[in-house]
Design an enzyme around this catalytic site. Structure first.
Site, PDB file in Angstrom:
ATOM      1  N   SER A 558      87.773  62.031   0.375  1.00 33.69           N
ATOM      2  CA  SER A 558      87.740  63.628  -1.186  1.00 33.69           C
ATOM      3  C   SER A 558      89.267  64.018  -0.480  1.00 33.69           C
ATOM      4  O   SER A 558      90.254  63.080  -0.015  1.00 33.69           O
ATOM      5  CB  SER A 558      86.897  64.630  -1.327  1.00 33.69           C
ATOM      6  OG  SER A 558      87.305  65.302  -2.515  1.00 33.69           O
ATOM      7  N   HIS A 673      80.973  62.315  -7.500  1.00 32.22           N
ATOM      8  CA  HIS A 673      81.582  62.421  -5.677  1.00 32.22           C
ATOM      9  C   HIS A 673      80.686  61.968  -4.332  1.00 32.22           C
ATOM     10  O   HIS A 673      81.660  61.905  -3.756  1.00 32.22           O
ATOM     11  CB  HIS A 673      82.261  64.046  -5.569  1.00 32.22           C
ATOM     12  CG  HIS A 673      83.523  64.121  -5.406  1.00 32.22           C
ATOM     13  ND1 HIS A 673      84.445  63.463  -4.928  1.00 32.22           N
ATOM     14  CD2 HIS A 673      83.345  65.610  -4.284  1.00 32.22           C
ATOM     15  CE1 HIS A 673      85.223  63.755  -4.344  1.00 32.22           C
ATOM     16  NE2 HIS A 673      84.422  64.653  -3.480  1.00 32.22           N
TER      17      HIS A 673
END
Length: 699
Positions: A558, A673
């Site tokens: 991320s 995610h």
């Protein structure tokens, strides 16, 4: 009103001629990859998988690594973390080989204390998915106090942030006939009472912020059509999001209803919702409401509040009754002021107590605070030292709280603490998943480019020779005030440490290890500091001859994936392996992709030329160049990631290939995610990572 220097600077930037958002990166040849499930993009991703997976999975060691990872993830003797429920039960969500999608279940405290607790299934997600022919991922349950028997179950299709919500009755173990149901969307829902909800969602097509989140909050009454819900609060499309929630007494009575207007990712306005409309509370923009106990509303400060004599990092409280009577006159009370090397890591409450998780030089402690006639008094909990302390569920029936204690080489232990008496009971201990006897943990400091000392942890073999030959994996994050604290990872230990690897975690700026100021230092124009910190740790490892560029690999996801991209483009000579997980990568277009607009407070606004100039200096995508000594990278993402869009990873791989560099790429079609919707997918991803690292650093 006179402008402070900060607001004056913001006003100056606002006066700059902005570049139209649509013009940024419009000539990018890979812009078609931003269509998240476009046929061309998915065909490209599948072709990349077909090329890369045989390379990694074809290694004769891969199957063993995947099997070991899956065995750890599916182990029946894992210790289940639990939370208190108002009906007297302890609840847990569990996944294993027999429950791939998972079961939500409950037991009693007495049973939980035993070696083999008796569990009762509340909701079986595998069975639900099969019955509905759906790819459900359980995203949690919000239950109505004080009994917690009516719950809003959140379900995601494949792991996306967009979810559907359904009302569930834990007593009948079934969805409520004619109960609350919200169709899929990025939404925020909170109970007021049994018949009323607060809902923030996309009420009309396009009624979302530039970040893709709701900014209109409505009150929805049981039995009424969703479109009849009444508006109670509204932000603006330029905000990140808006939401509302109730502060409740231990008996479930509503003490106050608050609305949060997320002006930016780190700035917010808090409002009291009253019969006369929203009333703004006079807090600094950088604050967070942390909870409510004993009539006191807890607030943490991420900036100085000079007129009140309060500092960045302070934890303060307000008497809620005084705040409701006259917000401007309600005085704040200081609960805790951390030192320069401390930070408030977490805050939770029990029926009568405030419990604070404190970091002291990246090591954990837990403090109990009691409010009385003379303000707050404090006491410590005598938990193991030199560990990470995680605050779990606090009881609203009494003052018990679950706490986890862990370290890099120490499996997690689960403690039941009585915050009223200080009594501690170790109720569970996780089994060891790897042989930790061969390694030791040390903490060092590196000196960054501006002289700041950057701490980092090294988990290394006891007999390591300081000749630069140790295969070393360096991990960091460096953003959003997220702290990297010591934690036990059975898979990392088994697939890396036990096979002779060294593992390093760097506590670079941008994180929260030393409070908001540690984060603030790497915001926007200061972003390069986080990267310089990371390079300083890398160079320190090499200077100490713990490892060498030939044996040093790095990994991050991320925002940490962005860090990996910067490392690749700025200092490729330091590394021989880079694992880029669900990354940000195209920083010129990031605010147009996925939920990127919500992170302008972290990175800056690419439409403002002065801020774009800062971003362009470190943007990995535009700084990829031919003729560099880039190592072969491994990039991974998920099609279902609707937070950090998979286009970042796709475009990174495509441009590297176009420039003639070897690249390995894996896109999971599910997983969100986290890039893994179930434990089997998690095991596959981790095995792919460690076989790549093995080939690059150990061979």
């Amino acid at each position: 009103m006179s402008l402070t220097p900060a607001t004056a600077a913001e006003a100056g930037k606002a006066a700059e001629a902005r570049t139209p958002l649509a013009d940024l990166g419009k000539d990018d040849p890979y812009i078609w990859m931003e269509e998240i499930e476009g046929t061309r993009a998915l065909d490209w991703a599948k072709a990349q998988n077909a090329r890369s997976l045989p390379v990694l999975q074809g290694d004769p060691r891969y199957a063993d690594l995947e099997a070991k990872a899956l065995a750890i993830l599916n182990a029946k003797d894992r210790v289940p973390g639990v939370s208190f429920a108002g009906d007297g039960s302890l609840r847990n969500f569990w996944q294993d080989a027999d429950h791939v999608r998972g079961i939500w279940r409950r037991t009693t405290l007495d049973s939980y204390r035993t070696a083999e607790p008796a569990w009762e299934t509340i909701l079986d997600i595998d069975a639900l998915s099969k019955a509905e022919n759906a790819n459900w991922v359980f995203k949690g349950a919000s239950c109505l106090p004080p009994d917690d028997t009516r719950c809003l179950i959140t379900l995601s299709n494949g792991g996306k942030d967009a979810v559907t919500v359904r009302e569930f009755d834990t007593t009948t173990k079934s969805f409520v006939q004619g109960g609350f149901v919200l169709p899929e969307g990025k939404q925020n829902i909170s109970w007021v009472d049994k018949d009323n909800l607060l809902v923030a969602r996309e009420w009309e097509p396009g009624q979302v912020t530039k970040s893709g989140y709701a900014y209109v909050v409505k009150a929805w009454k049981r039995g009424a059509p969703l479109d009849s819900a009444k508006e109670v609060f509204r932000g603006t499309p330029d905000d990140v999001s808006a939401s509302a929630y109730a502060l409740t007494e231990p008996d479930g009575a509503v003490a106050a209803i608050l609305a949060n207007r997320g002006v930016s990712f780190f700035e917010a306005e808090t409002y009291l919702l009253t019969d006369g409309g929203p009333v703004k509370l006079p807090f600094p923009l950088k604050h967070s409401v942390q909870g409510y106990v004993s009539g006191q509303m807890l607030v943490s400060l991420e900036q100085d509040w000079a007129e009140k004599g309060l500092k960045t990092g302070d934890l303060i409280s307000f008497d809620l009754a005084a705040l409701k009577a006259d917000p401007a006159k309600a005085p704040p009370t200081l609960v805790l002021r951390p030192t320069a090397r401390q930070s408030v890591e977490s805050v939770t409450t029990t029926r009568n107590k405030l419990v604070v998780g404190l970091l002291d030089n990246v090591k954990g402690a837990a403090m109990v605070f009691t409010h009385g006639a003379n303000g707050w008094t404090q006491a410590g909990l005598d938990l193991p030292a030199n560990s990470s302390i995680g605050l779990g569920s606090g009881s609203e029936k009494d003052d018990r709280i679950f706490i986890t204690v862990t370290g890099y080489l120490t499996p997690s232990t689960y403690w039941l603490a009585d915050a009223a008496t200080g009594k501690l009971e170790q109720v569970k201990a996780s089994p060891a998943r790897f042989d930790a006897s061969t390694h030791v943990v040390e903490q060092f400091e590196a000196t960054s480019s501006d002289g700041v000392k950057i701490p980092y942890f090294v988990v290394r073999p006891k007999g390591v020779k300081y000749d630069g030959s140790a295969p070393t994996l360096l991990y960091a994050y460096g953003g959003f005030q997220v702290s990297m604290t010591p934690a036990y990872s059975g898979v990392m230990g088994k697939l890396w440490l036990e096979r002779g690897g060294t593992y390093v975690v760097a506590n670079i700026r941008g994180g929260g290890e030393f409070g908001p100021a540690w984060h603030e230092a790497a915001l926007k124009a200061g972003r390069q500091k986080a990267y310089d910190d990371f390079f300083a740790v890398s160079q320190d490892l090499i200077a100490r001859k713990i490892t060498s560029p030939r044996r040093l690999g790095i990994m991050g996801g991320s925002n940490g994936g962005l860090l990996m991209g910067v490392a690749l483009t700025q200092r490729p000579e330091l590394y021989n392996a880079i694992v880029v997980q669900v990354p940000l990568f195209d920083m010129i277009r990031y605010s147009q992709i996925g939920a990127g607009a919500s992170w302008v407070g972290e990175y800056g606004d690419p439409t403002i030329p002065s801020e774009r100039a800062v971003i362009a200096k470190y943007d990995p995508y535009s700084n990829l160049k031919a003729g560099q000594k880039y190592p072969e990278v491994f990039i991974e993402t998920s099609t279902k990631d609707d937070r950090v869009h998979p286009a970042h990873a796709r475009k990174a791989a495509a441009r590297l290939e176009a420039l003639g560099y070897p690249v390995l790429y894996y896109e999971n079609v599910d997983g969100g995610h986290a890039a893994s919707a179930n434990l089997a997918e998690t095991a596959r991803r981790q095995a792919l990572e460690y076989i790549y690292l093995t080939r690059r650093l150990m061979d």
